[in-house]
Design an enzyme around this catalytic site. Structure first.
Site, PDB file in Angstrom:
ATOM      1  N   ARG A  70       0.842  -1.203   0.000  1.00 12.68           N
ATOM      2  CA  ARG A  70       0.000   0.000   0.000  1.00 12.68           C
ATOM      3  C   ARG A  70       0.878   1.254   0.000  1.00 12.68           C
ATOM      4  O   ARG A  70       1.429   1.645   1.028  1.00 12.68           O
ATOM      5  CB  ARG A  70      -0.899  -0.015   1.240  1.00 12.68           C
ATOM      6  CG  ARG A  70      -1.755   1.216   1.416  1.00 12.68           C
ATOM      7  CD  ARG A  70      -2.854   1.306   0.394  1.00 12.68           C
ATOM      8  NE  ARG A  70      -3.844   0.243   0.548  1.00 12.68           N
ATOM      9  CZ  ARG A  70      -4.740  -0.067  -0.410  1.00 12.68           C
ATOM     10  NH1 ARG A  70      -4.758   0.595  -1.546  1.00 12.68           N
ATOM     11  NH2 ARG A  70      -5.608  -1.059  -0.213  1.00 12.68           N
ATOM     12  N   ARG A  93       1.042  -6.618  -9.653  1.00 14.72           N
ATOM     13  CA  ARG A  93       1.495  -5.956  -8.413  1.00 14.72           C
ATOM     14  C   ARG A  93       1.773  -6.939  -7.279  1.00 14.72           C
ATOM     15  O   ARG A  93       2.304  -6.548  -6.241  1.00 14.72           O
ATOM     16  CB  ARG A  93       0.497  -4.886  -7.971  1.00 14.72           C
ATOM     17  CG  ARG A  93      -0.853  -5.388  -7.526  1.00 14.72           C
ATOM     18  CD  ARG A  93      -1.704  -4.241  -6.971  1.00 14.72           C
ATOM     19  NE  ARG A  93      -3.047  -4.674  -6.618  1.00 14.72           N
ATOM     20  CZ  ARG A  93      -3.893  -3.958  -5.898  1.00 14.72           C
ATOM     21  NH1 ARG A  93      -3.533  -2.766  -5.434  1.00 14.72           N
ATOM     22  NH2 ARG A  93      -5.105  -4.412  -5.617  1.00 14.72           N
ATOM     23  N   HIS A 155       0.205   3.278 -10.484  1.00 14.30           N
ATOM     24  CA  HIS A 155      -0.749   3.750  -9.458  1.00 14.30           C
ATOM     25  C   HIS A 155       0.007   4.531  -8.358  1.00 14.30           C
ATOM     26  O   HIS A 155       0.098   4.089  -7.212  1.00 14.30           O
ATOM     27  CB  HIS A 155      -1.439   2.511  -8.887  1.00 14.30           C
ATOM     28  CG  HIS A 155      -2.594   2.730  -7.983  1.00 14.30           C
ATOM     29  ND1 HIS A 155      -2.579   3.588  -6.910  1.00 14.30           N
ATOM     30  CD2 HIS A 155      -3.825   2.177  -7.999  1.00 14.30           C
ATOM     31  CE1 HIS A 155      -3.744   3.530  -6.302  1.00 14.30           C
ATOM     32  NE2 HIS A 155      -4.520   2.685  -6.941  1.00 14.30           N
ATOM     33  N   GLU A 258      -2.400   8.875 -10.999  1.00 13.98           N
ATOM     34  CA  GLU A 258      -1.983   7.637 -11.649  1.00 13.98           C
ATOM     35  C   GLU A 258      -2.027   7.790 -13.168  1.00 13.98           C
ATOM     36  O   GLU A 258      -2.990   8.330 -13.708  1.00 13.98           O
ATOM     37  CB  GLU A 258      -2.922   6.505 -11.220  1.00 13.98           C
ATOM     38  CG  GLU A 258      -3.162   6.485  -9.705  1.00 13.98           C
ATOM     39  CD  GLU A 258      -4.330   5.587  -9.311  1.00 13.98           C
ATOM     40  OE1 GLU A 258      -4.651   4.644 -10.068  1.00 13.98           O
ATOM     41  OE2 GLU A 258      -4.926   5.824  -8.250  1.00 13.98           O
TER      42      GLU A 258
HETATM   43  C1  BG6 Z   1      -7.665   3.415  -7.283  1.00 11.19           C
HETATM   44  C2  BG6 Z   1      -9.068   3.059  -7.696  1.00 11.19           C
HETATM   45  O1  BG6 Z   1      -6.862   3.570  -8.394  1.00 11.19           O
HETATM   46  O2  BG6 Z   1      -7.182   2.363  -6.462  1.00 11.19           O
HETATM   47  C3  BG6 Z   1      -9.913   2.954  -6.439  1.00 11.19           C
HETATM   48  O3  BG6 Z   1      -9.580   4.037  -8.583  1.00 11.19           O
HETATM   49  C4  BG6 Z   1      -9.308   1.922  -5.491  1.00 11.19           C
HETATM   50  O4  BG6 Z   1     -11.231   2.598  -6.788  1.00 11.19           O
HETATM   51  C5  BG6 Z   1      -7.853   2.267  -5.242  1.00 11.19           C
HETATM   52  O5  BG6 Z   1     -10.044   1.931  -4.282  1.00 11.19           O
HETATM   53  C6  BG6 Z   1      -7.139   1.272  -4.336  1.00 11.19           C
HETATM   54  O6  BG6 Z   1      -7.299  -0.021  -4.818  1.00 11.19           O
HETATM   55  P1  BG6 Z   1      -6.717  -1.229  -4.021  1.00 11.19           P
HETATM   56  O7  BG6 Z   1      -7.109  -2.472  -4.781  1.00 11.19           O
HETATM   57  O8  BG6 Z   1      -5.227  -1.048  -3.964  1.00 11.19           O
HETATM   58  O9  BG6 Z   1      -7.326  -1.178  -2.634  1.00 11.19           O
END
Ligand code: BG6
Length: 287
Positions: A70, A93, A155, A258
């Protein structure tokens, strides 16, 4: 898998045990340092000397096989968002990537080449150039015999001084899909401020986006090519509480801008064709 240590460059590229026992690469250049986990080919840190980190990483992040990290720069491929019966945001990922090559210029920029194993008909490479800026290139080649369609996204989570202090430039006049409202709209704000949950896919945009952050006295710049979509995401209060791997208050210190190719802008490649998604991340002092 070949041993990544064979690619070490004394004093500039070191292979080390990362969080959770995962393998990470530590990079040092005359301008910056960076950290890349082979798990997800995930850039987990990039910082210029004397500056706060450019990338946000959650203190609650998991670092474990099969789990997404994260923060930093998750590599999203071959689909963006949820997919019935499959992991959200694709398998890249959470895959263990291979380091295939590394080099250093005389000036000191370090370039890494990684590859994604077991990607079916796709050959997927990732080039990371660590210098005064961080340049990320996801290179997808269709090795199959039929046309292939896929989505991509870098992202990127940015570290900011405070969410109520920053504004985003570069998106004015751009059509976007608002995932929270399930509706389309056009961005009218001359400088976008974030004061609630935001989850938007800006469409048909090749524009550079800047995050102006007076608290850190800097402007973060996201310049890109081979990308028609820009996602802006901040989970805000309620969603932060629902996410197990994200601190309740951390939405204040981050924003995702992103660069990708999503939904109507998914990439179609004929056999033997190649697509390159590139993002150059940099920061400049505020005047
Ligand atoms: C973003 C999406 O890019 O990623 C969101 O647009 C999403 O909808 C976020 O909640 C995080 O995603 P994840 O799968 O890493 O929890």
């Amino acid at each position: 898998m070949s041993d990544p240590k064979q690619h070490e460059i004394a004093g500039h590229l070191t292979v080390a045990a990362g969080n959770g026992g995962l393998t990470k690469l530590l990079i040092e250049t005359p301008w910056s340092t960076a950290e890349i986990h082979l798990h997800g080919a995930h850039v987990t840190d990039f910082r210029k000397t004397g500056e706060p980190p450019l990338l946000f990483i959650s203190a609650a992040s998991e670092f474990a096989p099969g789990k997404a990290i994260r923060g930093g720069v998750p590599v999203i491929f071959p689909w963006f968002g949820p997919r019935e019966g499959f992991p959200a945001h694709g398998f890249a990922r959470t895959a263990e990537w291979h380091l295939t090559r590394a080099s250093r210029t005389r000036e000191g920029a370090v370039t890494l080449h990684l590859s994604l194993p077991d990607a079916g008909d796709f050959e997927v490479g990732y080039r990371i150039v660590v210098a005064e800026t961080l340049t990320l290139s996801l290179i997808v080649t269709n090795r199959g015999s039929a046309a292939a369609v896929f989505e991509t996204c870098l992202h990127t989570y940015f570290q900011i001084s405070a969410i109520d202090a920053v504004s985003l430039n570069g998106l004015t006049g751009t059509r976007y899909f608002d995932k929270l409202l399930d509706a389309e709209a056009v961005e009218t704000a001359p400088a976008l401020k974030i004061g609630s949950e935001v989850d938007r896919v800006y469409q048909d945009t090749a524009a550079t986006v800047e995050i102006v952050d007076p608290g850190f006295q800097r402007r973060i710049r996201v310049a890109k090519s081979g990308s028609a979509s820009t996602v802006v995401w901040n989970p805000w209060i309620d969603k932060s509480k629902r996410m197990a791997d994200f601190g309740d208050e951390e939405y204040r210190q981050m924003v995702c801008v992103e660069s990708g190719n999503i939904a109507g802008h998914a990439v179609t490649l004929a056999p033997a064709q190649r697509a390159v998604l590139q993002a150059e991340l940099s920061s400049l002092a505020l005047d």
